[in-house]
Structure formats: structure tokens, C-alpha cells
Write an enzyme that holds these catalytic residues in place. Sequence first.
Site, PDB file in Angstrom:
ATOM      1  N   ASP A 616       0.795  -1.237   0.000  1.00 20.05           N
ATOM      2  CA  ASP A 616       0.000   0.000   0.000  1.00 20.05           C
ATOM      3  C   ASP A 616       0.820   1.276   0.000  1.00 20.05           C
ATOM      4  O   ASP A 616       1.790   1.395   0.737  1.00 20.05           O
ATOM      5  CB  ASP A 616      -0.917   0.040   1.229  1.00 20.05           C
ATOM      6  CG  ASP A 616      -2.073  -0.924   1.090  1.00 20.05           C
ATOM      7  OD1 ASP A 616      -2.165  -1.552   0.022  1.00 20.05           O
ATOM      8  OD2 ASP A 616      -2.855  -1.035   2.045  1.00 20.05           O
ATOM      9  N   ILE A 617       0.347   2.218  -0.736  1.00 20.88           N
ATOM     10  CA  ILE A 617       1.036   3.504  -0.827  1.00 20.88           C
ATOM     11  C   ILE A 617       1.049   4.203   0.525  1.00 20.88           C
ATOM     12  O   ILE A 617       2.023   4.834   0.908  1.00 20.88           O
ATOM     13  CB  ILE A 617       0.382   4.376  -1.931  1.00 20.88           C
ATOM     14  CG1 ILE A 617       1.277   5.587  -2.242  1.00 20.88           C
ATOM     15  CG2 ILE A 617      -1.023   4.853  -1.553  1.00 20.88           C
ATOM     16  CD1 ILE A 617       0.974   6.237  -3.562  1.00 20.88           C
ATOM     17  N   LYS A 618      -0.026   4.035   1.294  1.00 17.41           N
ATOM     18  CA  LYS A 618      -0.099   4.794   2.547  1.00 17.41           C
ATOM     19  C   LYS A 618       0.874   4.266   3.601  1.00 17.41           C
ATOM     20  O   LYS A 618       1.172   4.944   4.574  1.00 17.41           O
ATOM     21  CB  LYS A 618      -1.526   4.861   3.080  1.00 17.41           C
ATOM     22  CG  LYS A 618      -2.070   3.565   3.577  1.00 17.41           C
ATOM     23  CD  LYS A 618      -3.427   3.773   4.225  1.00 17.41           C
ATOM     24  CE  LYS A 618      -3.935   2.406   4.619  1.00 17.41           C
ATOM     25  NZ  LYS A 618      -5.254   2.338   5.082  1.00 17.41           N
ATOM     26  N   HIS A 619       1.381   3.073   3.411  1.00 21.62           N
ATOM     27  CA  HIS A 619       2.397   2.565   4.335  1.00 21.62           C
ATOM     28  C   HIS A 619       3.792   2.646   3.715  1.00 21.62           C
ATOM     29  O   HIS A 619       4.715   2.003   4.190  1.00 21.62           O
ATOM     30  CB  HIS A 619       2.108   1.104   4.697  1.00 21.62           C
ATOM     31  CG  HIS A 619       0.835   0.926   5.446  1.00 21.62           C
ATOM     32  ND1 HIS A 619       0.621   1.481   6.678  1.00 21.62           N
ATOM     33  CD2 HIS A 619      -0.314   0.275   5.129  1.00 21.62           C
ATOM     34  CE1 HIS A 619      -0.597   1.174   7.092  1.00 21.62           C
ATOM     35  NE2 HIS A 619      -1.185   0.453   6.161  1.00 21.62           N
TER      36      HIS A 619
END
Lengths: 732, 121
Positions: A616-619
Site C-alpha cells: 500500500d502507498i499509505k504505508h
Amino acid sequence: MSLDPTKKLDVDEILTGLADYRPKRKGWHWREAHPSEKKEGSYRYEEISKPLTQSLPLPAGRYFDNIDPQPQEIITAEIASGRFEDDLRRMRMAAWHGADHIMVIRTLGQSHFDGLLEGTPEGTGGVPITRKEIRASRKALDLIEEEVGRPINFHSYVSGIAGPEVAVLFAEEGVNGAHQDPQYNVLYRGINPIRSFVDAAVAKKLMASADILQIDGAHNANASSKIAWKVMPELLVQHAINSSFSVRAGMKKSLISLSTVPPMSSPSPSFRLNFVYALTIRELFKEFKFRAQMNTRYIEADLYDATRIHVLDAVLSRLTHADLQSTITPDEGRNVPWHINSIRGVQTAKHTLIALDGIKRYVGPKMDALKDEMRDLKIRAILYMEDILENGGYFEAVEKGFFVDSGYFPERNGDGIVRKKDGELGAGSIVPRERDYYAPVCHHYGYNALPAGVKKACDPIRGCTLDHPEKIQFLDELDENDNVEVRRAAVRESERKGLLKPEVEWKNDGIIQLDITIPDNPDIAEAAALEIANRLGLEEPTVISKTVLHPAEGTYVELKARVPFFVDRNTLRLPEKPVTLSEEEITRYVHENPLRVVAGTVGNDEHSVGIREILDIKHGGIEKFGIKYTYLGTSVPVEKMIDAAIETNSQAILCSMIITHNDVHIDEMKKIHQLCIEKGVRDRLLLIAGGTQIKNEIAIQSGMDAGFGRGTKGIDVASFIVKTLQGKKAGG
Amino acid sequence: MKTDLFEKRKQELSRLTDEELNRKFWELSEKIVDPLVKLAYENTTPSIERSVLLRMGFNSLEAKGFVDKCFERGLLGRGAGHVILKVAEELKRDYLAVGKEMAEGKHWEVAEKSFKGVKIG
């Protein structure tokens, strides 16, 4: 001198120049307000304070951008192994985890020493508190507080038969907090009751002069009584006596802290009892501060049980109120506390207080239901005090064994602690001050007849040490065999050579702990565990805890023992850390050479947190670099993974595997490699395994192109893929 | 306290408001400490006097040596620091040097003379 987080504290440097060292500051320090609307990461808090500049977050912190919010409450770590030079390093560890109140327990027997100890002798169950030891500790803490960016309160005990002298020492040397309660001397140290109170007034006034926070000693009744809840009325009385006496001796209420402990523990219905008590004491003593201590009365040797008790105790602090949350190491019941357990204690407090941040907005006491019990408790305490007065006063009550009786007042079981007014240690040492009594010093409690013409008591001596620290005499060592230099000499050689031994409290103590489950009864299990340790070549094996899993089926044993050899840090072979490409390089490559992967957990594995983080991009996962992915979910059969990779025209398969029982992960890796060969796609697919127990070497041996273990970030995986593809291209 | 008396007084206290109960609690606490405070005001001890000497600039060994001797001679009630200053004044010397020597057993005859009327031990 300042500290470098990558380097160990230089104990020898701390010990240099102590004769002239002065503390940076004096007085108690509360945590400061959070500077930016109590926001840390993407969360808004209600009960946090100014963050640290360097710290170690809770274990789960890595899922929350490594934030390390600091509760408003001061957090205490009790540190005292008997060798202060080793404690200094533990203080640093504790500070990095969020402790800003370092409480040093005194060595066994110091409270009966009529005078000050000097030098740096080794202690038992604590440290001999001396000027040199305090000065060195304060010097180290002055550096550590700069390193973490928050003032640290240093604390020890103004108790025993030399209280006033210890109070002078603390006021001079920048000690910030201290236990002081004459009742502690009387009841638990067997010191003459009159001596204890006369000394205490002078000690308290001195503590007040240096803004030292006082913690009282009433909670000891809790730990000493047979059934702790029965002493609740008495606890209120003991707190009141010390608080009133302290104010009369010149202390500010804002620097008087009640030491209060939730009296009970599971399996009693403890929280209910503890809740009533906690609310009652906080209402009666609302003008004072609260130091919430964790319960030790019922701690056995089981670390988990201790931790459960302590979590609930901290919950109680949050639901009521605390200014300081103290911690007890969960191994208190079996060891001199070890480094790791001191830290665990601090983590337990921090974890619980932060988790419950702001909860009082939603949850609160039902006062209607509590009122009667709270009033009952207060009334018992009031009548307890009437009983004291009607029996002639405090000393007479002590002589009659009123205190620490196991009966619930007014019931008395006749098993209280009895101390004679004119007996015990130090009896006969109380001297009436004559009409011309004169003490030529500041901050002196009691009658003081200044000679004619003298305005300030210490004018005739041109100022006392409290204002003129240059007048303080520093005594170094008095014992040529029992001192820090001798102890340092014994470890310096190994330090210089980089030789390592395990350590739980002292440099080179060599102690390790083994966790062993033996499928047999406790007696056999203990003997078997010792036999195993002996055969492993460990020295002095000792069983420190046992948990019966079933009387016949099994016993869990914790065993400590000494490792008899050193490991040379210079000859250790460390796995090479892969150098990752920069984010820009990866992004550029992916932009020019679009990349796609399939991912999922394979076999019967439902653990998807890790793989989601890698993706995931958010991690900060591989998506961030423009890599497209198809997430196939959990427990995906390997056939399906390969088919999906072929269908989506992916260049890599990312398989996550957490479950490693019976080496099922190795089987899965081999299987996917084999199937790719059978399907004729092994050459065009990168096979990458990941999971907490995955090692690169084993993954490669099992047919993978790479394996990634605990702590892997998206960039590590992306960098590997890009590098490998670049290499393939370059190789034609 | 007998149970019936306890019950009777409990009944009486039950009529008080929370505020009144709290006030009563603190009044009693003050009453208990009153005589303790008075004792502390009017008395001294070897530890207190050693704490005075520390504040005057003596080290702990000197303080102990001096106070033990001062106590034996029945002069502690005058104040240990007071005794040193008196003797230093008589000898016209620096009090720190004089106190150190007294801790080793010197000059006590001067002290005893200065504080005449005190029984010599």
C-alpha cells in the site's frame, strides 16, 4: 560532553571530575504542555505532553509512523541493582522509553546507618546512597535529559535514622524527589517514633527548600497487611498524618504526593474495590498530588500476571487521576529487577495511559452508586482518628498496635505492628532545644534563637551550603576494596577488547533466561530444566518461575543461568545489509519500464497485515514507486498465484507467509518454484517470499529469488525487483 | 473502638454533608499532628545537628565525630553549630578548622567553659 545515540555512555568519563560537578538544575519538574494542539501523527490526543526529541516508541509504533506520544503523567522507573555505574545505563534505556522519574532504591540496611555513607560501595537490593553516587547519577541524568529532550527527576529516600542529613545531601546535589514519611520509619524500620517525627520535620523543611517532591509511605501498609483492602481506612489516616505534618513543616501541597496503590488484585473483584478507594482518596486529598503505584502485594514470579495487574492499575489511574504513574518491574517477585523488565514496566504504563487517552470524556464513575461506599470509607477513617485521639494520640496508638492490623476498622485482630514510644532504634537520642539553641543555617525547622544582631541565621558563617555550594566538601572513596574503580577495573579490559556477555543488570553478569516447557509434573520439570542447563554448559542455573499447564501434562519453566564465555564483537559476521536504490531511481525505472506484481498470503495463512504494508502507498509500499499490483487476498493456493501472474503479465510474485509450523513455509516456497518451472514461467517471474520468520538464505535455498523478514519496507522489495530486472537487462 | 460505639458515631456522622465530612477528616488529622509538630519544634537529634554541620560546610565524617562528642558532653541542646561558633570565637579562629579539630577531640574544655552551667559529662 553530550551523548551520541550510537555510542554507549562513557562511565569513566561520568566518574571524572565529580569533585567539582554541580547539578544543572534543582527542583521537581512536571511534564510540559504539548506544543501543537496535542496532535501526534494523524491522531489528536487529550492527555499528552511535550514529545521527546529522541525516544523508542511502543512496539506497535511502527504501524503509526513511529509516533511516541507521551502521557501527561510523569512515569517512574525504579532502578537499583546495587552497582550504580551499571544503573546509569539502565536509566538511559528507561529515559528513551519515556521514564522521567528515576527512583533509586537504597541498599539493604542503609536506613539503620546513623550518618551518611560515602564512596561507592556495592549494595544489596539497592544502591548505597552517597554523595559520590548521587553526583555521578545526576551528572549522567543531566546528559540523558538533554539527549531525550525532557528533564528527568532523580529520586531516592529520605528515611531511616539519618533523614535530615540525607535531606541536606539531596538538596545540595539536585535530587528532585524523595520518599519521606516518619510513619515508615516507625512501622517498618523500627526506628524510635519520637526521633522519627522530630527528624522528619527538619528533613521536610530542607526538602521544601530545594523544591523536592515528597512521596509518602502509606502504601506500605498495603503491601504488609494480610488482606489489603482491610487497611483502606488506615491508609487514609496515614496519608493524612504525613500530609498534615508535612504542611506544618513547611512543604507546599503542590509538592506533596500521596503514594497510593490499588489495594486489591484479581481473582478478588478487585477493580470495584480499588475504584471506590481511588475515588475516595482523591476526593479527600484533592489539594495534593497523586503518585499511583502499581500493586506488588500479590505479584508472584509470573511476569504475565504482574503485567495484567499493572495494566489494570494504570487503567484505574486513567479513570481517576494521577500526577505520577509509577512502575514496578514485573520481575520484582523473583529477581533484582532486570534491564528488560524495568523497560517493560515503563512500556506497560505508557501503553495503557496512551491507549486510554481522553476516555473520561465517555466513561466516568456513577457517583450515585458509589456515594455510600465512599462515605462509609471516610467515616471509618474519621472514627479511626477519633480512636487514636481518645487513646492518647499517635504514639500511644502505635504502642497499642493500631497500625497494619488485619481487621477492617473498627474490627481489630491484634496483629498490628507495635512500636514503643520510648523504645526502638535511636531511643534516648532526642534532646530538648535549650533557650539559647542556635543553628547557624538556612531552612532549619524549629526553635532557633538567633544571637543578638544576627538577621539571617547563616550570616555568622557567611552563608551555608544551600546558597554557597562551593562550601560543600566532596569525600571520595573510604574503602579501597569496595568501590567503583575496583569494579570498573574488572570490566574495562573486556570493554576495550569489545568482548560481550549477556547482561541483565551488571556488566558481564552473563545471565540469560531460558523458557522451557517440559511435558511432565512441576517437580520433574524443574529437575529436567536444570539438567538441560547443565548439559548446555551454563553455570549456576536457577529456576525462577514455573507455570503448571496441567498437573501431569506439562509445566512451563523459566530458568536463569550464567554464560561462562565472552563473544568477541569484532569477529561476529553480520549479514550484509542490502543497499537499496534511491526512491527516485526506482520511480524513474518503473516509469520507463512499467512493473506489475501479484501478491497474497499463500497456503492456509490469514495474516495479511505485513503484505498490505509492503504493497500500500499509505504505508510506503511499492505502489508509491508506481508499481502496479494485484492483491489476491489470503490463503491463496500457489497455482492460483502463478496463473494470476501469467494472466496479468506480472514480473514478480510476492508471497507472504507467517505460519512456519513444521516448515510449511519452506514447502510452499519449493512448491511455487517447482510449479513455475513446470509451467515454463520460472525465468520470467521473480519469486519473492516475505514474513516475520523468513530469512533470505533459506528462501533462496528453497527456490525463491529473495526472502524478506521482519522490518522489511516497501522500498526494500521494490529496490530488489528493480535491481534484478536492471541486472537481467544488462546481462542481455 | 467498640462496635456499638462505632455504630452510634457512624449514625451521627451520616448526617453530615460530604463537605462537612471532609472538613472533619482534616480537623482530626491536624489534632493528631499538633503534639508531633510541637515535639519537632522543641527538640533536636544527632541527625539534625549533623545536618546543620553539613550545611555549615563540614563533611559527614567531621559532622559525625563532632556530634557524637557534643552529645556525650550534653551540649547538643545548645545546637552543634552554635557550640563550634562559640569556640571559634573564643579561639579567634576559623570555625571550619576549629570544628574539624573538635571532631577529633580537641578544644572541648573551651566549649564546656563557654556553656557553663551545663553538666559536664
